[in-house]
Enzyme design. Structure first.
Site, PDB file in Angstrom:
ATOM      1  N   LYS A 147       1.852   3.823  -3.547  1.00  0.00           N
ATOM      2  CA  LYS A 147       1.537   5.153  -3.575  1.00  0.00           C
ATOM      3  C   LYS A 147       2.808   5.978  -3.782  1.00  0.00           C
ATOM      4  O   LYS A 147       2.794   6.879  -4.599  1.00  0.00           O
ATOM      5  CB  LYS A 147       0.889   5.384  -2.222  1.00  0.00           C
ATOM      6  CG  LYS A 147      -0.438   5.340  -1.940  1.00  0.00           C
ATOM      7  CD  LYS A 147      -0.982   6.136  -0.987  1.00  0.00           C
ATOM      8  CE  LYS A 147      -0.622   5.524   0.290  1.00  0.00           C
ATOM      9  NZ  LYS A 147      -1.196   4.308   0.806  1.00  0.00           N
TER      10      LYS A 147
ATOM     11  N   SER B  40       0.886  -1.095  -0.174  1.00  0.00           N
ATOM     12  CA  SER B  40      -0.193   0.098   0.186  1.00  0.00           C
ATOM     13  C   SER B  40       0.873   1.304  -0.023  1.00  0.00           C
ATOM     14  O   SER B  40       0.783   2.242  -0.976  1.00  0.00           O
ATOM     15  CB  SER B  40      -0.917  -0.131   1.251  1.00  0.00           C
ATOM     16  OG  SER B  40      -1.618   1.166   1.362  1.00  0.00           O
TER      17      SER B  40
HETATM   18  N1  URA Z   1      -0.258   3.746   5.555  1.00  0.00           N
HETATM   19  C1  URA Z   1      -0.605   3.406   4.082  1.00  0.00           C
HETATM   20  O1  URA Z   1      -0.630   4.136   3.208  1.00  0.00           O
HETATM   21  N2  URA Z   1      -1.013   1.981   4.015  1.00  0.00           N
HETATM   22  C2  URA Z   1      -1.093   0.996   4.866  1.00  0.00           C
HETATM   23  O2  URA Z   1      -1.385   0.022   4.741  1.00  0.00           O
HETATM   24  C3  URA Z   1      -0.846   1.554   6.381  1.00  0.00           C
HETATM   25  C4  URA Z   1      -0.367   2.798   6.462  1.00  0.00           C
END
Ligand code: URA
Length: 439
Positions: free
Chosen positions: A189, A185
Site C-alpha cells: 500500500k 500488506s
Molecule cells: N496494517 C496493514 O495495513 N496491514 C496489516 O496486515 C496490518 C496492519
C-alpha cells in the site's frame, strides 16, 4: 497456469514459492479465478510456515503491482511523506499526523486500512464522519494533493486491489498476526501510494500483533528493507501497545473526537507526544527540519496556532465529510452511555488493550464477518490511565453502545483494569526502539 492446490500444498509442507508462482496466484485471486476459500487456505499455510525474505518481497511487489500506482514524481515536485501503524487499540495517530505533517508543507498521500482483528482502522474512523469518502480515484487524489496537500484514502478495486481483498479476508480468518503478511500488506500500500518518506509505527505488546520486542524488530527491519529496496526513505519506531490503549478513546466516532481534541491543543498528552515523536523523523527525512529539536518545535507550533486543525477541516470538507460534525462539541454518531465503576481502590497499573479491543468488536465497532457493517457509535471512554490512583466507586470507563451491555461483558471489560501490579518490561516506555536502514 499454476495449480492453486499444488501451491497451497507446497507452502503447507514448508516449501519455498518461486516469485512467478506467487504472482500467478495473487493475480488469479484479484481477477476472481481463485476463490476466497483457496486464498484462506494459502494465508493459513503462510501463517504456520512463514515466508523467506525473497518470498515476502515477491509477495509485496505482486500486491503493489496488482493495480494502479503512484510514483513520488507524480506529485508534481511536491515532497511527500506518510506514516503507517501495524495496528493497535485506540490508535488514531494517522488522523492527527496527516494534517499536522501537511501543515509543514510536506504532501501527505496517505493510504490506510480498515479495522483488522481486534484493532481499529483509519478508514472506519474517517467514515464515522457523515459523508466522508475514502474512495478517491487517481485523478481525484492528484487534484486534492495539489489543492490541499493531503488526502486519506483506502485500497480500491483499482489501487492495490490484492491488499483490499486479502486484508478483508485476513480480518476474519485469524491470519492477521503473521510477519510476512503484515509486511507485504503495509509495504504494498505504502509504496503504491507514492510517498518518498515513510515512518512505520510498529506496535509491541499484548494489544499488538507482535507480542515481543524481538518479533516487532524483525517485522520493522523487513519493512524498512523492502521500502529501501524500492528507493524510499523509511524508518521504523517500536512503540508500546502493552500497558494500555493509546489515548482515552477507543471506537470510531470517539477516536475522531479525541483526534480533534489533540489537534485543538487539548486531549491526551501521551497521544500528542507520540504523534510528534512519529512526525518529527518525517520532517528530517524530507529536509524540512535539521534535527529532532527543530522538528518538534515546528510541530508543536502548528498544533498550538490551529494550523493543523484547519487542514484537518479542509481535508474533511474536500472528501465530502460534514465539517460541522467534527467541530466541538461534536455531533458524530454515539451509542447510549453506560458507566462502569471500580469495585476497589488502588493504583491503576495497566488497562489490557486486547480486552478493550475484543469487547469493542463484540459490540459492533469491528467485523466478525466480511459483510458485517460497523457501528461508528460504539466506543469506550477511559476515565483513568496507568499510574492514576482510583477510589472504589470511581468511574473507570464509559461504554457507548446501541446494544444492551450484558453483565458478562461488563465483567469482561472491567477485567481489563489492573491494579497494583509490578511494572512490566514495557511500563511507561512509549518508545521502545528505532530501526533505520542498515541497523
Ligand atoms: N496494517 C496493514 O495495513 N496491514 C496489516 O496486515 C496490518 C496492519
Amino acid at each position: 497456469m499454476i495449480s492453486p492446490y499444488r501451491l497451497i500444498q507446497l507452502k503447507r509442507d514448508g516449501g519455498t514459492l518461486p516469485p512467478d508462482m506467487i504472482e500467478q496466484f495473487i493475480g488469479g485471486y484479484v481477477d476472481g479465478h481463485i476463490p476466497d476459500y483457496q486464498m484462506s487456505a494459502f494465508l493459513m499455510a503462510v501463517f504456520f510456515r512463514g515466508m523467506t525474505a525473497e518470498e515476502t518481497s515477491a509477495l509485496t511487489k505482486t500486491m503493489m503491482d496488482s493495480g494502479e500506482r503512484f510514483l513520488p514524481e507524480d506529485f508534481a515536485g511536491m515532497i511527500t511523506a506518510d506514516k503507517h501503524s501495524t495496528g493497535g487499540v485506540g490508535d488514531k495517530i494517522s488522523l492527527i499526523l496527516a494534517p499536522l505533517v501537511a501543515a509543514t508543507g510536506i504532501g501527505v498521500p496517505m493510504m490506510s486500512g480498515r479495522g483488522l482483528g481486534h484493532t481499529g482502522g483509519t478508514l472506519d474512523k474517517l467514515e464515522s464522519i457523515p459523508g466522508f469518502n475514502t474512495r478517491l480515484n487517481r485523478r481525484q487524489l492528484l487534484d486534492q494533493m495539489q489543492k490541499i496537500g493531503v488526502a486519506m484514502i483506502g485500497q480500491t478495486d483499482t489501487m492495490v486491489p490484492a491488499d483490499k481483498k486479502m486484508y478483508a479476508l485476513r480480518d476474519v480468518t485469524a491470519t492477521v498476526d503473521c510477519l510476512p503478511l503484515i509486511a507485504a500488506s503495509i509495504m504494498s500500500k505504502k509504496i503504491a501510494a507514492g510517498p518518498q518518506n515513510l515512518i512505520l509505527d510498529v506496535k509491541v505488546g499484548r494489544g499488538a500483533f507482535m507480542k515481543s520486542q524481538q518479533d516487532a524488530a524483525k517485522l520493522a527491519k523487513t519493512m524498512v528493507d523492502i521500502g529501501t529496496a524500492h528507493g524510499r526513505n523509511v524508518q521504523a519506531i517500536l512503540t508500546n501497545m502493552h500497558t494500555q490503549p493509546l489515548g482515552r478513546a477507543v471506537g470510531n466516532s470517539l477516536e475522531v473526537m479525541e483526534s480533534v481534541d489533540v489537534l485543538t491543543g487539548k486531549g491526551s498528552k501521551l497521544l500528542r507526544e507520540l504523534t510528534i515523536v512519529l512526525s518529527a523523523p518525517l520532517l528530517i527525512m524530507a529536509g524540512y527540519a535539521p534535527d529532532e529539536h527543530s522538528a518538534i518545535t515546528q510541530l508543536n507550533k502548528l498544533i498550538d496556532d490551529g494550523t493543523a486543525y484547519e487542514i484537518f477541516k479542509k481535508l474533511v470538507e474536500t472528501q465530502g465529510g460534514d465539517v460541522s460534525s467534527i467541530e466541538p462539541p461534536y455531533s458524530l454518531p454515539l451509542g447510549k452511555p453506560v458507566v462502569l465503576k471500580s469495585s476497589i481502590s488502588g493504583v491503576l497499573s495497566g488497562i489490557d488493550p486486547m480486552i478493550i479491543g475484543l469487547a469493542s468488536i463484540e459490540l459492533g465497532a469491528g467485523r466478525k464477518r466480511q459483510d458485517d457493517s460497523i457501528d461508528p457509535g460504539v466506543g469506550f471512554l477511559l476515565h483513568a490511565e496507568a499510574g492514576d490512583t482510583v477510589q472504589k466507586g470511581d468511574a473507570l470507563v464509559t461504554v457507548f453502545t446501541a446494544k444492551p451491555l450484558p453483565e458478562s461483558l461488563k465483567t469482561y471489560i472491567l477485567s481489563a483494569f489492573e491494579f497494583d501490579q509490578e511494572p512490566s518490561e514495557f511500563t511507561n516506555n512509549l518508545v521502545l526502539d528505532r530501526i533505520s536502514p542498515g541497523s
